[in-house]
Motif scaffolding. Sequence first.
Motif, PDB file in Angstrom:
ATOM      1  N   GLY A   1     -44.595  11.550   7.836  1.00 15.79           N
ATOM      2  CA  GLY A   1     -45.473  12.250   8.387  1.00 15.79           C
ATOM      3  C   GLY A   1     -46.635  11.421   8.900  1.00 15.79           C
ATOM      4  N   GLN A   2     -46.964  10.426   7.692  1.00 15.38           N
ATOM      5  CA  GLN A   2     -48.000   9.333   8.049  1.00 15.38           C
ATOM      6  C   GLN A   2     -47.529   8.382   9.033  1.00 15.38           C
ATOM      7  OE1 GLN A   2     -48.354   7.664   4.226  1.00 15.38           O
ATOM      8  NE2 GLN A   2     -49.726   9.077   3.364  1.00 15.38           N
ATOM      9  N   LYS A   3     -46.186   7.977   9.252  1.00 18.03           N
ATOM     10  CA  LYS A   3     -45.938   7.210  10.316  1.00 18.03           C
ATOM     11  C   LYS A   3     -46.051   7.896  11.767  1.00 18.03           C
ATOM     12  CE  LYS A   3     -42.935   4.166   7.392  1.00 18.03           C
ATOM     13  NZ  LYS A   3     -41.518   3.990   7.090  1.00 18.03           N
ATOM     14  N   VAL A   4     -45.515   8.991  11.852  1.00 13.40           N
ATOM     15  CA  VAL A   4     -45.484   9.802  12.956  1.00 13.40           C
ATOM     16  C   VAL A   4     -47.013  10.069  13.626  1.00 13.40           C
ATOM     17  CG1 VAL A   4     -45.187  12.143  14.214  1.00 13.40           C
ATOM     18  CG2 VAL A   4     -43.420  11.079  12.693  1.00 13.40           C
ATOM     19  N   PHE A   5     -47.927  10.231  12.621  1.00 11.77           N
ATOM     20  CA  PHE A   5     -49.232  10.334  12.990  1.00 11.77           C
ATOM     21  C   PHE A   5     -49.969   8.967  13.301  1.00 11.77           C
ATOM     22  CE2 PHE A   5     -53.840  10.409  11.912  1.00 11.77           C
ATOM     23  CZ  PHE A   5     -54.324  11.641  12.142  1.00 11.77           C
TER      24      PHE A   5
ATOM     25  N   ILE B   1     -40.037   9.741  18.173  1.00 10.52           N
ATOM     26  CA  ILE B   1     -38.713  10.186  18.336  1.00 10.52           C
ATOM     27  C   ILE B   1     -37.982   9.192  17.362  1.00 10.52           C
ATOM     28  CG2 ILE B   1     -36.757  10.182  19.795  1.00 10.52           C
ATOM     29  CD1 ILE B   1     -38.568  11.536  21.952  1.00 10.52           C
ATOM     30  N   GLU B   2     -38.130   8.051  17.547  1.00  7.90           N
ATOM     31  CA  GLU B   2     -37.289   6.808  16.982  1.00  7.90           C
ATOM     32  C   GLU B   2     -37.515   7.095  15.495  1.00  7.90           C
ATOM     33  OE1 GLU B   2     -38.545   3.151  18.703  1.00  7.90           O
ATOM     34  OE2 GLU B   2     -37.157   3.220  20.356  1.00  7.90           O
ATOM     35  N   LEU B   3     -39.073   7.019  15.126  1.00  6.27           N
ATOM     36  CA  LEU B   3     -39.179   7.226  13.638  1.00  6.27           C
ATOM     37  C   LEU B   3     -38.346   8.447  12.859  1.00  6.27           C
ATOM     38  CD1 LEU B   3     -42.927   6.805  13.556  1.00  6.27           C
ATOM     39  CD2 LEU B   3     -41.112   5.304  12.331  1.00  6.27           C
ATOM     40  N   VAL B   4     -38.478   9.745  13.753  1.00 12.39           N
ATOM     41  CA  VAL B   4     -37.755  10.905  13.250  1.00 12.39           C
ATOM     42  C   VAL B   4     -36.302  10.734  13.265  1.00 12.39           C
ATOM     43  CG1 VAL B   4     -37.192  13.436  13.690  1.00 12.39           C
ATOM     44  CG2 VAL B   4     -39.795  12.436  13.881  1.00 12.39           C
TER      45      VAL B   4
ATOM     46  N   LEU C   1     -33.744  11.177  10.120  1.00 13.77           N
ATOM     47  CA  LEU C   1     -32.842  12.057   9.982  1.00 13.77           C
ATOM     48  C   LEU C   1     -31.347  11.463   9.663  1.00 13.77           C
ATOM     49  CD1 LEU C   1     -33.908  14.760  12.633  1.00 13.77           C
ATOM     50  CD2 LEU C   1     -34.233  14.902  10.333  1.00 13.77           C
ATOM     51  N   ARG C   2     -31.253  10.089  10.534  1.00 15.41           N
ATOM     52  CA  ARG C   2     -29.712   9.688  10.340  1.00 15.41           C
ATOM     53  C   ARG C   2     -29.328   9.212   8.981  1.00 15.41           C
ATOM     54  NH1 ARG C   2     -31.393   6.999  15.175  1.00 15.41           N
ATOM     55  NH2 ARG C   2     -30.244   7.637  16.863  1.00 15.41           N
ATOM     56  N   GLU C   3     -30.533   8.720   8.283  1.00 20.03           N
ATOM     57  CA  GLU C   3     -30.418   8.335   6.833  1.00 20.03           C
ATOM     58  C   GLU C   3     -30.012   9.800   5.827  1.00 20.03           C
ATOM     59  OE1 GLU C   3     -34.199   6.679   5.797  1.00 20.03           O
ATOM     60  OE2 GLU C   3     -33.713   4.585   6.980  1.00 20.03           O
TER      61      GLU C   3
END
Length: 270
Positions: free
Chosen positions: A125-129, A138-141, A145-147
Motif C-alpha cells: 500500500g505504501q509503495k503504490v501510494f 501495475i508493476e508493483l501489484v 500477486l505473482r509471488e
Amino acid sequence: MDYQTFQPHPDLESLIKCYWTLNSPREDVPQSQTIVPDGCMEMIFHHGDLYKQYIDGEAIVQPRNCVFGQLTQPLQIEPTGVTGIFSVRFHHNGFIPFATIPINNMDDKAIPLEELFGTAGTELGQKVFLSKTTIEKIELVENFLRERLNPETIDRIVQSTVDILLHYNGQISVNELSKQSNINRRQLERRFSSTIGLSPKQLSKTIRLQSVLKHLLNNEYTSLTALAYDAEYYDQAHFIKDFKEFTGLTPKEFYGDNLQISYLLYRKNS
C-alpha cells in the motif's frame, strides 16, 4: 470524473479482468453514489481522500488499501474530498489464488490489505501510494500477486461454469448449469461459495442484471417491457424485483447523478 482502464500482463489475464483509475476534484456538495454488484472482487488503493460507505444506514470510512469482497446488495459510497483511486478488478473467481481467508467471509466487506497479507500488505500500500504513474502501480501489484499466486486453488470446474453463465448472460437455470458442468447441484454450490463467495444462482442473477444495465446505460432499448422480455424474466414484476434487489432502485428510478460511477463502469468502452 476521469476514468481509465488498463489491461493486465498476459500471464495474469485469466485472473485479472482489468486495472482502473478514477480521479475527480472535490465536490462542493458530495454526491452519494450507488455501486451495483457485478460478481467481481476488487483490490482498491486510495491515493486521494477516502470514501465513506453506508452499511445498514451507518457511515464508515473505507480503509486506504483494501480488498472488497463480493457485493450481495447495492453499496452506497460518498467521497470525502478529492478522489484518487487505483483498483484491480479480478475475474469472478480470480481472487481465490491469492486469498488468505475464506472468500465467503469477505462478502460486502472492505478488508484492509494488512489484515490479509500482514506487513507485506502494508508495504504494498505504501509503495503504490508513493508511485508516480499507473504503470508503476501495475508493476508493483503484479509482482506482489505473482509471488503469492497459488494455482492449486484454481477450480477449473467453477471456471468453466462461469464461462457458461457468461455465454448465456446468466439466462440459464442452476439445474441446467449443473447438467452442462457434469456436477451435482450441491457440489456446485459448495464450490462456488468457497471460490467466488456467491452461489451459482446469485452469480447468474448478477450477470443477467449486468447485461441489462449495459443495455439501459447505452440507451439500446426504448421499452422496459422489451428489455425484460429479451432478458428472459418471467414477467415485468420479476424484472423489477431483481432490478431493485441489485440497484436499490426501480428501472424508472435508475437514471440520475447517483449513478455516475455506474455509467463509467458499464458503458460500452469500459
